[in-house]
Design an enzyme around this catalytic site. Structure first.
Site, PDB file in Angstrom:
ATOM      1  N   GLY A 171      93.305  -9.417  47.312  1.00 29.59           N
ATOM      2  CA  GLY A 171      92.646  -8.634  46.273  1.00 29.59           C
ATOM      3  C   GLY A 171      93.666  -7.859  45.470  1.00 29.59           C
ATOM      4  O   GLY A 171      94.868  -8.138  45.524  1.00 29.59           O
TER       5      GLY A 171
ATOM      6  N   SER B 156      88.247 -10.739  47.194  1.00 38.36           N
ATOM      7  CA  SER B 156      88.131  -9.655  46.214  1.00 38.36           C
ATOM      8  C   SER B 156      88.544 -10.129  44.822  1.00 38.36           C
ATOM      9  O   SER B 156      87.864 -10.953  44.225  1.00 38.36           O
ATOM     10  CB  SER B 156      88.958  -8.456  46.678  1.00 38.36           C
ATOM     11  OG  SER B 156      88.643  -7.316  45.916  1.00 38.36           O
TER      12      SER B 156
ATOM     13  N   PRO C 281      84.008  -4.098  44.816  1.00 39.32           N
ATOM     14  CA  PRO C 281      85.092  -3.184  44.420  1.00 39.32           C
ATOM     15  C   PRO C 281      85.098  -1.928  45.272  1.00 39.32           C
ATOM     16  O   PRO C 281      84.046  -1.392  45.625  1.00 39.32           O
ATOM     17  CB  PRO C 281      84.759  -2.849  42.959  1.00 39.32           C
ATOM     18  CG  PRO C 281      83.287  -3.052  42.856  1.00 39.32           C
ATOM     19  CD  PRO C 281      82.942  -4.168  43.797  1.00 39.32           C
ATOM     20  N   ILE C 282      86.291  -1.465  45.640  1.00 40.61           N
ATOM     21  CA  ILE C 282      86.435  -0.226  46.410  1.00 40.61           C
ATOM     22  C   ILE C 282      87.491   0.639  45.732  1.00 40.61           C
ATOM     23  O   ILE C 282      88.309   0.152  44.958  1.00 40.61           O
ATOM     24  CB  ILE C 282      86.842  -0.510  47.876  1.00 40.61           C
ATOM     25  CG1 ILE C 282      88.169  -1.281  47.926  1.00 40.61           C
ATOM     26  CG2 ILE C 282      85.756  -1.270  48.607  1.00 40.61           C
ATOM     27  CD1 ILE C 282      88.717  -1.460  49.324  1.00 40.61           C
TER      28      ILE C 282
ATOM     29  N   LEU D 201      82.098  13.272  54.905  1.00 39.36           N
ATOM     30  CA  LEU D 201      81.779  13.967  56.144  1.00 39.36           C
ATOM     31  C   LEU D 201      80.289  13.832  56.440  1.00 39.36           C
ATOM     32  O   LEU D 201      79.482  13.591  55.537  1.00 39.36           O
ATOM     33  CB  LEU D 201      82.161  15.437  56.005  1.00 39.36           C
ATOM     34  CG  LEU D 201      83.659  15.719  55.823  1.00 39.36           C
ATOM     35  CD1 LEU D 201      83.864  17.209  55.558  1.00 39.36           C
ATOM     36  CD2 LEU D 201      84.441  15.282  57.043  1.00 39.36           C
TER      37      LEU D 201
ATOM     38  N   LYS E  79      77.719   2.213  39.737  1.00 40.42           N
ATOM     39  CA  LYS E  79      78.158   1.786  38.410  1.00 40.42           C
ATOM     40  C   LYS E  79      79.279   0.757  38.507  1.00 40.42           C
ATOM     41  O   LYS E  79      79.273  -0.254  37.798  1.00 40.42           O
ATOM     42  CB  LYS E  79      78.631   2.996  37.598  1.00 40.42           C
ATOM     43  CG  LYS E  79      77.514   3.932  37.165  1.00 40.42           C
ATOM     44  CD  LYS E  79      78.051   5.168  36.487  1.00 40.42           C
ATOM     45  CE  LYS E  79      78.779   4.811  35.199  1.00 40.42           C
ATOM     46  NZ  LYS E  79      79.231   6.033  34.484  1.00 40.42           N
TER      47      LYS E  79
END
Length: 459
Positions: free
Chosen positions: A84, A117, A142-143, A151, A172
Site C-alpha cells: 500500500g 491497499s 484507507p487508514i 480510549l 468521508k
C-alpha cells in the site's frame, strides 16, 4: 535498377529465359523482404514497482510511461508488489496511467507478491490486469498514518447512542475511496461490487478468485506467458482501439534512476514520520538553546525532506526550499563564529536542493542541469560567501580611522599636570585629560576613553 535492366533486356529481344529468371529472383526477394519488415518484433517496456507507494513510485511510473511513449513501445508492464502507500501518490499514478498513450499492464508478481491497499487501485486503473499464481489483491480500506485507537468511551456514537469505530472523517475518506475505485471499475469494465467490498470490508482475493470475480483478466505464470496471452487483445487507449502485438516482443527493462532511488529511501511513511519528528525536535532544541546551531540546521533540513516525502510539498518546491535554506545557512556561517555547522549544513542543503530542483521536464527527460555544475556552484557560492563575509567581519573588527573613536588607543605626551588632571598633546593637539593617578610632565600616556572634550589616559 535491377527491374529496369531486366525489362530493357527483355524488350530488346535478348534471350527470354534469362529475363524470366531475373524477374523470378526479383519477385522472390521482394516477397521475402516484405514479411520480414512487417513482422519486426514489437517492444514491451517493463518496470518493477516494489514496496510502499510514495512520491518515488509516482516519479518512477511517470518516467517509465514517458520512456515507453517516446520509444513507441507496444505496452508498459508494471510488475507490482506493494503493501500500500499514500493516497496522494496513488491518485497521481492513476492520472498518469489513464492519460498514458501507451497501454499499461499491471502484473502482480512474482508468486507471493500482493497488490494490497493502494496496489488495488493501481491494478484497477490498468488497461490489462494480470496476477501470478500465489498472489493476492484487496484490503483497500484507507487508514490514517499513525492512527491510534481511541480510549474507551471516546469513540463516536451513532443515532442509537451506541459506540462506533468510525468517525465522520473516516466515513468521508472511505466513501471517497469507494467512489474512486468504482469509477475505475466502470472505466475498465471490472467488478464494481467487489471494488466496494475491498474498500468497505477490506475484502481480499487470490489470483484465481480475482479472475473469476472479474477483477483481473489474466492469470499468468511468467512474463512471457503474460505477453503470449495478451497478444491479439483489443484495448482502448486514449479513446482509440488498439490491438496488442506482444507475442515474442522485445522486453526492455526500465530501471529507476538515482533520484528515484533516493526519494524511495525517504518516502516510506515511517521514515518520513521520523524525519518530521527530528525536524520538530531540532527546532525546539534550537529555540531552547540559541547559538548551538547544529540542532536547528538538522531540524530545518529534516522538516523540509519529511514534508516532501509525505507529498505535503511537491518535490520541486521542497528542492527550492532546500536550495534557499542552503544559501541562508552559508551566509549565516560567514557572519557567525562557530564550528562550521551552518556552513556544512548549508552546503549539503544547497547541493541536494539543486540536484532535485533541476531534474528535467515532461518533454525531454534529458533536459537537466549537470550535477558537476551544481557541485561547482555550491563550492563557489560557499567560497564567495566565506570570503566576502570574512572581509566584512574583519572590517567590522578593524580599528576606527576617523571620528572620536579614532583617538582610542593613541599615544600622547603630558604637557601639564596637577593631581589627577592636566593637559596632554595627542595627534598634534592639546587636550584636557584626567587619569586615575598623578602623572609627570613629558610622560608618555595612552588614551583609553573620552568624555566630551576630556580624554581619559593612563601611563
Amino acid at each position: 535498377m535491377a527491374a529496369c535492366l531486366t525489362w530493357r533486356a527483355c524488350s530488346t529481344g535478348q534471350v527470354w529465359p534469362r529475363c524470366l529468371a531475373g524477374l523470378v529472383l526479383l519477385c522472390m526477394a521482394a516477397a521475402v523482404a516484405g514479411p520480414a519488415s512487417a513482422q519486426s518484433p514489437s517492444r514491451v517496456f517493463v518496470t518493477e514497482v516494489n514496496g510502499v507507494i510514495g512520491v518515488a513510485t509516482t516519479r518512477q511510473i511517470s518516467q517509465a510511461i514517458q520512456n515507453a511513449s517516446q520509444e513507441s513501445g507496444s505496452a508498459l508492464v508494471m510488475r507490482l508488489d506493494t503493501p500500500g502507500g499514500l493516497v496522494s501518490s496513488t491518485r497521481e499514478i492513476i492520472k498518469e496511467m489513464i492519460a498514458s498513450s501507451v497501454p499499461v499492464i499491471v502484473y502482480v508478481a512474482p508468486s507471493g507478491a500482493r497488490a494490497a491497499s493502494a496496489g488495488t487501485y493501481i491494478t484497477y486503473a490498468s488497461h490489462l490486469a494480470a496476477m501470478a499464481p500465489g498472489t493476492n489483491i484487496g484490503a483497500a480500506t484507507p487508514i490514517e498514518i499513525g492512527g491510534v485507537p481511541g480510549l474507551p468511551g471516546s469513540q463516536p456514537k451513532d443515532k442509537d447512542g451506541k459506540e462506533t469505530s468510525k468517525s465522520a472523517a473516516q466515513d468521508k475518506a472511505i466513501n471517497d475511496a469507494v467512489a474512486m475505485l468504482r469509477s475505475l471499475a466502470q472505466l475498465r469494465g471490472r467488478s464494481i461490487a467487489w471494488a466496494e467490498k475491498a474498500v468497505r470490508d477490506a475484502a481480499t482475493l487470490t489470483a484465481v478468485e480475482a479472475q473469476k470475480e472479474g477483477v483481473v483478466e489474466l492469470v499468468a505464470d511468467s512474463l512471457n506467458d503474460l505477453l503470449t496471452q495478451a497478444d491479439g487483445r483489443k484495448v482502448m487507449v486514449a479513446g482509440v482501439e488498439t490491438t496488442w502485438r506482444t507475442r515474442n516482443a522485445e522486453i526492455i527493462a526500465v530501471a529507476p534512476d538515482w533520484r528515484t532511488k533516493a526519494l524511495s529511501a525517504i518516502s516510506d511513511p515511517n521514515i518520513a514520520f521520523l524525519l518530521m519528528l527530528i525536524g520538530f525536535y531540532g527546532l525546539i532544541l534550537e529555540f531552547w538553546n540559541p547559538g548551538s546551531f547544529a540542532p536547528g540546521v538538522i531540524g530545518a533540513i529534516s522538516l523540509i525532506v519529511g514534508l516532501t516525502a509525505l507529498t505535503a510539498l511537491p518535490v520541486n518546491y521542497g528542492a527550492l526550499g532546500l536550495l534557499m535554506l542552503g544559501i541562508l545557512l552559508m551566509i549565516g556561517e560567514a557572519f557567525t563564529p562557530g564550528i562550521g555547522a551552518l556552513g556544512i549544513g548549508g552546503l549539503a542543503a544547497f547541493i541536494v536542493g539543486g540536484l532535485f530542483l533541476f531534474e528535467g521536464g515532461d518533454t525531454d527527460i534529458e533536459f537537466a542541469v549537470s550535477r558537476w555544475l551544481i557541485f561547482g556552484s555550491a563550492i563557489a557560492t560557499a567560497g564567495m560567501i566565506v570570503v566576502i563575509g570574512g572581509a566584512a567581519w574583519s572590517a567590522r573588527k578593524r580599528k576606527p580611522v576617523t571620528g572620536s573613536e579614532e583617538m582610542i588607543g593613541m599615544r600622547g605626551e603630558v604637557v601639564g599636570w596637577s593631581d589627577v588632571r592636566g593637559s596632554v598633546r595627542v595627534h598634534g593637539e592639546i587636550w584636557s585629560a584626567r587619569a586615575d593617578q598623578p602623572l609627570q610632565v613629558n610622560e608618555i600616556v595612552r588614551v583609553v576613553g573620552r568624555e566630551g572634550l576630556t580624554l581619559i589616559v593612563e601611563p
